[in-house]
Design a protein around this motif. Sequence first.
Motif, mmCIF file in Angstrom:
data_model
loop_
_atom_site.group_PDB
_atom_site.id
_atom_site.type_symbol
_atom_site.label_atom_id
_atom_site.label_comp_id
_atom_site.label_asym_id
_atom_site.label_seq_id
_atom_site.Cartn_x
_atom_site.Cartn_y
_atom_site.Cartn_z
ATOM 1 N N ALA A 186 0.796 -1.153 -0.029
ATOM 2 C CA ALA A 186 -0.166 0.082 -0.033
ATOM 3 C C ALA A 186 0.919 1.298 -0.055
ATOM 4 O O ALA A 186 2.024 1.100 0.132
ATOM 5 N N LYS A 191 -0.899 0.854 6.309
ATOM 6 C CA LYS A 191 -2.005 0.426 5.678
ATOM 7 C C LYS A 191 -1.674 -1.140 5.523
ATOM 8 O O LYS A 191 -2.468 -1.785 4.582
ATOM 9 N N MET A 192 -0.545 -1.441 5.471
ATOM 10 C CA MET A 192 0.199 -2.700 4.965
ATOM 11 C C MET A 192 0.171 -3.831 5.753
ATOM 12 O O MET A 192 0.816 -3.604 7.189
ATOM 13 N N SER A 260 -6.549 -7.876 -0.619
ATOM 14 C CA SER A 260 -5.753 -6.420 -0.985
ATOM 15 C C SER A 260 -5.718 -5.807 0.419
ATOM 16 O O SER A 260 -6.674 -5.965 1.139
ATOM 17 N N MET A 261 -4.820 -4.717 0.610
ATOM 18 C CA MET A 261 -4.735 -3.965 1.462
ATOM 19 C C MET A 261 -5.984 -2.752 0.966
ATOM 20 O O MET A 261 -6.387 -2.807 -0.141
ATOM 21 N N ASP A 262 -5.994 -1.648 1.615
ATOM 22 C CA ASP A 262 -6.648 -0.449 1.417
ATOM 23 C C ASP A 262 -5.939 0.146 0.040
ATOM 24 O O ASP A 262 -5.300 1.171 0.191
ATOM 25 N N SER A 263 -5.688 -0.460 -0.976
ATOM 26 C CA SER A 263 -5.272 0.226 -2.144
ATOM 27 C C SER A 263 -5.675 -0.260 -3.579
ATOM 28 O O SER A 263 -6.723 -0.880 -3.655
ATOM 29 N N THR A 278 -10.739 -7.181 1.785
ATOM 30 C CA THR A 278 -9.705 -5.955 2.056
ATOM 31 C C THR A 278 -9.096 -5.789 3.589
ATOM 32 O O THR A 278 -10.053 -6.207 4.661
ATOM 33 N N TRP A 280 -7.747 -3.698 6.706
ATOM 34 C CA TRP A 280 -7.743 -2.267 6.822
ATOM 35 C C TRP A 280 -6.695 -1.727 8.131
ATOM 36 O O TRP A 280 -6.935 -2.563 9.340
ATOM 37 N N TYR A 315 -6.321 8.697 4.493
ATOM 38 C CA TYR A 315 -5.057 8.079 3.302
ATOM 39 C C TYR A 315 -4.210 7.062 3.976
ATOM 40 O O TYR A 315 -3.440 6.562 3.582
#
Length: 344
Positions: A186, A191-192, A260-263, A278, A280, A315
Amino acid sequence: MSKSTHILVIRLSAMGDVAMVVPILRILAQTYPEVKIAVLSRPFFKPLFTGIPNLEFLEADVYGKHKRLGLIKLAKEAKALGVDAVADLHNVIRSKIISEFLKLKGLKVASIDKGRAEKKALVTANGNSIAQLKTTHQRYADVFEKLGFPLDLSKYPTPPPLRLIPKLNALMGVEPKKLIGIAPFAAHDSKMYPLDLMKEVIANLDASEKYRIFLFGGGKKEIAQLKKLENPFSNVTTVAGKLTFEEELALISNLDLMLSMDSGNGHLAAIYGIPVITLWGVTHPFAGFTPFNQPESHQLVADRKKYPLIPTSIYGNKFPKGYDEAIKTISPEAVVLKIRAVLS
């Protein structure tokens, strides 16, 4: 407005935000087949819009010929296409310059309301209860409603999987295994999901021999990390650095699931109706950036009891000391259980 409306749609970056435009334009094209669409974005994103009827793509070279005053040249190029309305889905200085120029030429302009006040309240909740904000997809749709084109987001015409070239068929193999994409990176570390925990997730999935796993990312550093992650496992392949963007999209469109991440990769998979799980960290799905048409149950969030200030920012670029550890409260076991449940 007349039925012959030709709408200029502006969204220049980033990949996830541009990908979120795609479902809205597919719904627009299906609901109003007489409307022409001109998408103004960066050349790299052009493949995202392939197959949408009545759509042409206008390339924005914002660091080259369209830099600074070149934006006026870009606005003139758009005007020359015959556009008569502008949907500014970005609402930043660059898009405002283009929009204002076209407004002076008599075009109707509508811009996105990013909901800054509500988002500020969300990230300053200080541990109090929080509620779902309007989604980014709905904010995009609202812009078209201002132009006289209301959209029903439940009427999404999910595109079919893209054609697989022999190179991709070879990657997927002949064994009948479920295909999982994992995008572990991310824009911000907060976020990762830590790679050691992601390795536990992958080890569990790999050991079952039921899944073929593809690792997505980009850049030399990320590719090196992914290869290290891939090495111990027989059912795992790093595709980062091996495929063009078009080939990545074709592979993603044929997956059974994306983690996925938030990406951005989660948003790419959602375009094709692929289930997206996802993870988070310091951000939260309530800010409105959940991948399109994905249920709340697919959103695995950090423990807000232990980290009550989540979301610390929209973000993920701001967080108190120690909050970069928040995503670790999502256990590898919980991730694997969710993947198995969705795929069953």
